[in-house]
Design an enzyme around this catalytic site. Sequence first.
Site, PDB file in Angstrom:
ATOM      1  CE  LYS A 143      -9.282   1.954   3.332  1.00 14.76           C
ATOM      2  NZ  LYS A 143      -9.440   3.315   2.850  1.00 14.76           N
ATOM      3  CB  SER A 190      -8.684   4.991   7.266  1.00 23.24           C
ATOM      4  OG  SER A 190      -9.052   5.005   5.921  1.00 23.24           O
ATOM      5  CG  ASP A 231     -12.055   3.495   5.911  1.00 24.67           C
ATOM      6  OD1 ASP A 231     -11.569   4.407   6.613  1.00 24.67           O
ATOM      7  OD2 ASP A 231     -11.796   3.362   4.712  1.00 24.67           O
ATOM      8  CG  HIS A 249      -1.759   1.251   1.286  1.00 29.03           C
ATOM      9  ND1 HIS A 249      -2.940   1.354   0.584  1.00 29.03           N
ATOM     10  CD2 HIS A 249      -1.588   2.445   1.889  1.00 29.03           C
ATOM     11  CE1 HIS A 249      -3.458   2.552   0.757  1.00 29.03           C
ATOM     12  NE2 HIS A 249      -2.656   3.239   1.560  1.00 29.03           N
ATOM     13  NE  ARG A 255     -10.161  10.530   8.753  1.00 24.34           N
ATOM     14  CZ  ARG A 255      -9.343   9.690   8.101  1.00 24.34           C
ATOM     15  NH1 ARG A 255      -9.789   8.522   7.671  1.00 24.34           N
ATOM     16  NH2 ARG A 255      -8.099  10.013   7.887  1.00 24.34           N
TER      17      ARG A 255
HETATM   18  N1  URA Z   1      -6.086   6.562   2.601  1.00 21.31           N
HETATM   19  C1  URA Z   1      -7.067   5.921   3.256  1.00 21.31           C
HETATM   20  O1  URA Z   1      -7.532   4.875   2.817  1.00 21.31           O
HETATM   21  N2  URA Z   1      -7.507   6.433   4.402  1.00 21.31           N
HETATM   22  C2  URA Z   1      -7.036   7.576   4.932  1.00 21.31           C
HETATM   23  O2  URA Z   1      -7.497   7.988   5.986  1.00 21.31           O
HETATM   24  C3  URA Z   1      -6.029   8.238   4.240  1.00 21.31           C
HETATM   25  C4  URA Z   1      -5.557   7.701   3.071  1.00 21.31           C
END
Ligand code: URA
Length: 434
Positions: free
Chosen positions: A197, A193, A171, A92, A178
């Site tokens: 995932k 967050s 999320d 990621h 947010r």
């Molecule tokens: N990417 C995400 O998936 N969540 C965040 O809060 C920031 C970047």
Amino acid sequence: MSDGPAAVEPFDAVDVIRAKRDGGEVPEGALRWMVDAYTRGYVMDAQMSAFAMAVLLNGMTRDEIRVMTDAMIASGERMSFTGLGKPTVDKHSTGGVGDKITLPLAPLVASFGVAVPQLSGRGLGHTGGTLDKLESIPGWRAALSNDEIVAQLHDVGAVICAAGSGLAPADKKLYALRDVTGTVEAIPLIASSIMSKKIAEGTHSLVLDVKFGSGAFMHDIERARELARTMVALGTDSGVATTAVLTDMNTPLGLAIGNANEVRESVEVLAGGGPADVVELTVALAREMLSLAGQPDADVETALADGRAMDAWRAMIRAQDGDPDAALPVPRETHTVTADAAGVVERMDALPFGIAAWRLGAGRARAEDPVVHAAGIDLHVKPGDAVAAGQPLFTLSADDGSRFDRALTALDGAWHVGAQAPAVQSIVRERITA
Ligand code: URA
């Protein structure tokens, strides 16, 4: 007939908000309830945004972050790749300008017999989305069912596809909130967050590319380090072997910023060429991923040079109905900027180049907007290169030439040709392990 008495909620959102507002630790049950009740629509957006702001201002303990992450995972489905019979490893990136690394990286790692599930997103704002880039390839399909993902991991090894809406829906709702309440930057919320995932996706191990610098989410390396440490701890606590690297995002990555041009550059890397910084980062991340998958001595460079990674790329694109040999979209209009005088390129700031590419149509302002696959910027030089007067520095591409002015405004002061060559530094600055 009456519906009967409403179920009594075990906690009160205002108590949870007050606890965080006053710097306290929210008990596990209350925090789990807050996330669940927000997902159900019982806790209101106004209450969740007050809570998110309290987290931004007062932080969270490691335990609270773990509970928050777990509660978001529990809001949706959990995938599992245990039946595959081979290790899975994912990467990621926190996002940057010209960051196309997933494209060469996933097939490269898969060419070593490891499964790479890359559930990705579309871009919003100045950082591009991996799916937008791949959708430049005629026929390529981002949406796959869970069964298709598993079959492709088994047959090809690498999958880059859209993350289904079933993963961590809490999320999804909280991230959108947010975004409009100035609370994206809270490290505990970013970490929970991203990791909710990734953990829900079911990967065995994970490498995080946490970027710092002008084109990154985190401008300074200290905050990037804190985010990386938090995510490594979360992954480790959840049984996902996790490593992070901190990488420099002050200068655009590679020479291509956009969609189709980033695919072209990725294919160059897979053919054993490509810009040095893209190759450096692809190789570094592949080594980290293969090391977590039990192959610390894998000869990654050879797999790029001898065509094995390219074979995996072609199989991956074909498996998703794309034609790896099809011509990529080309722009209708271009505009090239040249050097006024001879000298050395001292800097090219990632953020304005990202914003300019976005204004050219390579990115979107609202989630529902389309992207222009042929739009973007191709750099002809990078910091440290000597240039002659009149030499091309970069070319803007768009489908509509009226976009050039606003892109050029974004680039005002974004690069400098002078006398001082910048210090040569590697992109990968630090490694963070559990
Ligand atoms: N990417 C995400 O998936 N969540 C965040 O809060 C920031 C970047």
